[in-house]
Every structure is written in structure tokens, then in C-alpha cells.
Design a protein around this motif. Sequence first.
Motif, mmCIF file in Angstrom:
data_model
loop_
_atom_site.group_PDB
_atom_site.id
_atom_site.type_symbol
_atom_site.label_atom_id
_atom_site.label_comp_id
_atom_site.label_asym_id
_atom_site.label_seq_id
_atom_site.Cartn_x
_atom_site.Cartn_y
_atom_site.Cartn_z
ATOM 1 N N THR A 69 -4.074 -2.424 -11.639
ATOM 2 C CA THR A 69 -3.313 -1.698 -12.660
ATOM 3 C C THR A 69 -1.867 -1.509 -12.206
ATOM 4 N N TRP A 70 -1.728 -1.159 -10.955
ATOM 5 C CA TRP A 70 -0.406 -0.930 -10.360
ATOM 6 C C TRP A 70 0.396 -2.231 -10.313
ATOM 7 N N SER A 158 -13.283 3.633 -4.433
ATOM 8 C CA SER A 158 -12.702 3.507 -5.763
ATOM 9 C C SER A 158 -13.704 2.881 -6.742
ATOM 10 N N TYR A 212 -2.222 -3.042 -1.070
ATOM 11 C CA TYR A 212 -2.054 -1.740 -1.720
ATOM 12 C C TYR A 212 -1.308 -0.778 -0.797
ATOM 13 N N CYS A 252 6.493 3.113 -12.314
ATOM 14 C CA CYS A 252 5.102 2.721 -12.058
ATOM 15 C C CYS A 252 4.395 3.636 -11.069
ATOM 16 N N PHE A 254 2.211 6.457 -9.344
ATOM 17 C CA PHE A 254 0.899 6.964 -9.735
ATOM 18 C C PHE A 254 1.018 8.245 -10.570
ATOM 19 N N MET A 257 2.422 7.507 -14.083
ATOM 20 C CA MET A 257 1.527 6.762 -14.970
ATOM 21 C C MET A 257 0.302 7.588 -15.352
ATOM 22 N N PHE A 280 -6.859 5.598 -13.118
ATOM 23 C CA PHE A 280 -5.929 6.441 -12.352
ATOM 24 C C PHE A 280 -6.723 7.600 -11.766
ATOM 25 N N ARG A 281 -7.232 7.424 -10.586
ATOM 26 C CA ARG A 281 -8.080 8.454 -9.987
ATOM 27 C C ARG A 281 -7.288 9.272 -8.978
ATOM 28 N N LYS A 282 -7.050 8.710 -7.809
ATOM 29 C CA LYS A 282 -6.383 9.464 -6.750
ATOM 30 C C LYS A 282 -5.117 8.759 -6.248
ATOM 31 N N GLY A 283 -5.195 7.444 -6.146
ATOM 32 C CA GLY A 283 -3.997 6.677 -5.830
ATOM 33 C C GLY A 283 -3.452 6.868 -4.430
HETATM 34 P P1 A3P Z 1 -8.463 5.176 -6.395
HETATM 35 O O1 A3P Z 1 -9.774 5.107 -7.097
HETATM 36 O O2 A3P Z 1 -8.610 5.109 -4.915
HETATM 37 O O3 A3P Z 1 -7.628 6.341 -6.827
HETATM 38 P P2 A3P Z 1 -7.576 -1.259 -10.071
HETATM 39 O O4 A3P Z 1 -6.324 -1.024 -10.834
HETATM 40 O O5 A3P Z 1 -7.605 -2.562 -9.332
HETATM 41 O O6 A3P Z 1 -8.785 -1.008 -10.889
HETATM 42 O O7 A3P Z 1 -7.565 -0.190 -8.880
HETATM 43 C C1 A3P Z 1 -7.672 1.169 -9.184
HETATM 44 C C2 A3P Z 1 -7.113 1.957 -8.023
HETATM 45 O O8 A3P Z 1 -5.687 1.910 -8.058
HETATM 46 C C3 A3P Z 1 -7.495 3.411 -8.145
HETATM 47 O O9 A3P Z 1 -7.611 3.877 -6.789
HETATM 48 C C4 A3P Z 1 -6.299 3.985 -8.870
HETATM 49 O O10 A3P Z 1 -6.157 5.368 -8.733
HETATM 50 C C5 A3P Z 1 -5.171 3.233 -8.209
HETATM 51 N N1 A3P Z 1 -3.953 3.174 -9.002
HETATM 52 C C6 A3P Z 1 -3.824 2.943 -10.327
HETATM 53 N N2 A3P Z 1 -2.551 2.992 -10.711
HETATM 54 C C7 A3P Z 1 -1.820 3.253 -9.598
HETATM 55 C C8 A3P Z 1 -0.419 3.439 -9.346
HETATM 56 N N3 A3P Z 1 0.469 3.373 -10.338
HETATM 57 N N4 A3P Z 1 -0.051 3.707 -8.089
HETATM 58 C C9 A3P Z 1 -0.950 3.798 -7.092
HETATM 59 N N5 A3P Z 1 -2.274 3.633 -7.267
HETATM 60 C C10 A3P Z 1 -2.716 3.371 -8.504
#
Ligand code: A3P
Length: 315
Positions: A69-70, A158, A212, A252, A254, A257, A280-283
Motif C-alpha cells: 500500500t505504501w 501483519s 519496508y 504518503c 502512515f 494516510m 493501515f494497522r500500525k505501520g
Molecule cells: P502492519 O500490519 O505491521 O501495521 P501491505 O500494504 O503490503 O498489505 O502491507 C500492510 C502493512 O503496511 C501494514 O503493516 C500497514 O500498517 C503498513 N502500511 C500501510 N500503509 C503504510 C504507510 N503509508 N506507511 C507505513 N506503513 C504502512
Amino acid sequence: AEARSPLPKEEFGDLVAALPRKEQYLDGRLYGGFWLPEHYAPGIIAFRRRFTPRPDDVVLASYPKCGTTWLKALAFAAMTRAAYPADEHPLLRLNPHDVIPFVEDVFTDGHEAKLDMLPSPRLINTHTPYQLLPEAVVAGGGCKVVYICRDPKDMVVSLYHFMRRLQPDLSLAGVVDSVADGTVPFGPMWDHILGYWRASVSRPDRVLFLRYEDLLGSAAGEHVRAMARFMGRPFSAAEEAGGAVASVVELCSFERMKALEVNRRGTAGSYKSMPRDAFFRKGVAGDWANHMSPETAARLDGIFREKFRGTGLAI
Ligand code: A3P
């Protein structure tokens, strides 16, 4: 009735039905050495056979739950930075998954014509392993590929939380075991990472390998700068002076967003339609320590260290 070509699940259903199967939190089929989610296997086969790349395509590839997503947000923001004032950027109104198509969904749903419609340069996203990408994508004149991976322990945590949204009784141990034995969706995870890693070493002009953890913190701008250059859109001196890199990073981030209305409601993707807020859980890096025993962490580290031995890739 409207004429349409057969859906991948009709066309490749028999092929997939003959593949080894793993029943788990996301049922898998073993194809070309990887446990593809059963739901996506026909679509990935269609992608391999039917996708026609353009020379300026950028493929955003990732292991699931490693920052897809990031990466989509950063790449889209970097590519479109000149087109919108920062406070009117589409990412303030659209989820990153709604601006860059996920190849697996597109092919699975028989919507590949949507890819033909996109203006160049196209940004497209996939979880397909490098080893299974369409020949034309990895060929000499093929596409540019940006890959993101992450500490497997944080990926596990995650993925566990993500899948719990669909299966509240899922155990972390089950996810750990699937990573350890390679049957995790799109696994083995080490082969997925190694495929892109090796390609980035042998073809650094075509494959950019990101982590990441590298994007977190003060180095984010460096990587965004490198990614923009890699994608053929380097930041100019004037943009640098105007803080354009920092504004992409900030757009962008966390916190930014996660707080957006568009990312708090509704669903993204066609498969099971995950709630957008689940992306968007913990990031952060290192959340594994809050969920995993030191023994489990050491078990996973040991496996990946062994698999990566001699490759130049550190876990
Ligand atoms: P966590 O569950 O550890 O918080 P994907 O996008 O590949 O599905 O990965 C999801 C992970 O990326 C999640 O990790 C999510 O919180 C984190 N994430 C999503 N957007 C982000 C951002 N803008 N910056 C940092 N981490 C992000």
C-alpha cells in the motif's frame, strides 16, 4: 448476451484443479514452485500468458503485507507530483489500491482490458514471484520493477492481523508454521524475496529492491529520490529546492494516510473486499516483539538466515 472471453477460472480451471492443494487460512495451489492463493491461481496463469507489457511500464511488486500500500502511494505520488497541488492530490480522496491496479484482481475478474486503457507510463502492482512473471516483463527490453519486502517476523504479525479480519479464530502459530514450511500465500517467502533480490543484483537498471524498514525514518527521502530516478522521473534541482521529495514522503506517511476518511471506510480489492482500514494497522518495524516469543522469532530468523546464506542478502 454480451460477448466476452472466458474467465481465467473457466479457461485454466482444469489446470489449477490438477495442482497440489493446501487447505489453510487462504487455500493454496502449488504452481511453479510457489503456493499461489487458489482464488488467484487462474488469474496469475492468465497474466503470464496474456499480459503485453509496454517498455515504460513500472511493475510494483511486493510480498503481501510488506508495504504494498505504501509503495503504491509513494510511486503514484512521485509520478504524479507535478500534476496536482499537494493539498489537492488524488491520494487524499482515493485509497492507493484504487489508483494502481492489482494485476491478480484484474486478470481474475476478466478485466484486463482496463490495463490497455491506462495511459503510459503505467504503474501496475503484483504479488506474483519474479520467477513467475510473464517472460516479456523480465526479458531484456522488459519493464522496470520496484520490489518491496520486510522483516518476515513483522510480515507474519501483519498477515495474522489482516487475515483475522476474515477469520477471527485464526492463530498466530498457524501463520508462523505456514511461513516456516513455505506454504504461506505466495510462499515460500524466501524464494519470493530471493527472486527479486537476485534480479536486482544482476539487472540493477531494471529491478529496484526496497525494504519496508529502509523507508521508515529519516532515509525515506533518499529512497523516494532513488525510486523516482529509477522510474525515469528524477526530481529536478528546482523541485529539490522546493521540498518536493519531502512532500511526497509526507503525503504518503502512515499517520496521514490512516487518518484520511477514504482509508477509514469502504473496501479495496475484489477478493473478499477487504475493509480499507485493514491496510493501515500500525505501520512500524519490530511489532513482532509484542506478539511472538523469542523462540518463535529465533526459529523464523534461523530459517531465513539459512535460506539467504551466500546470497549477499541479510535478513
Ligand atoms: P502492519 O500490519 O505491521 O501495521 P501491505 O500494504 O503490503 O498489505 O502491507 C500492510 C502493512 O503496511 C501494514 O503493516 C500497514 O500498517 C503498513 N502500511 C500501510 N500503509 C503504510 C504507510 N503509508 N506507511 C507505513 N506503513 C504502512
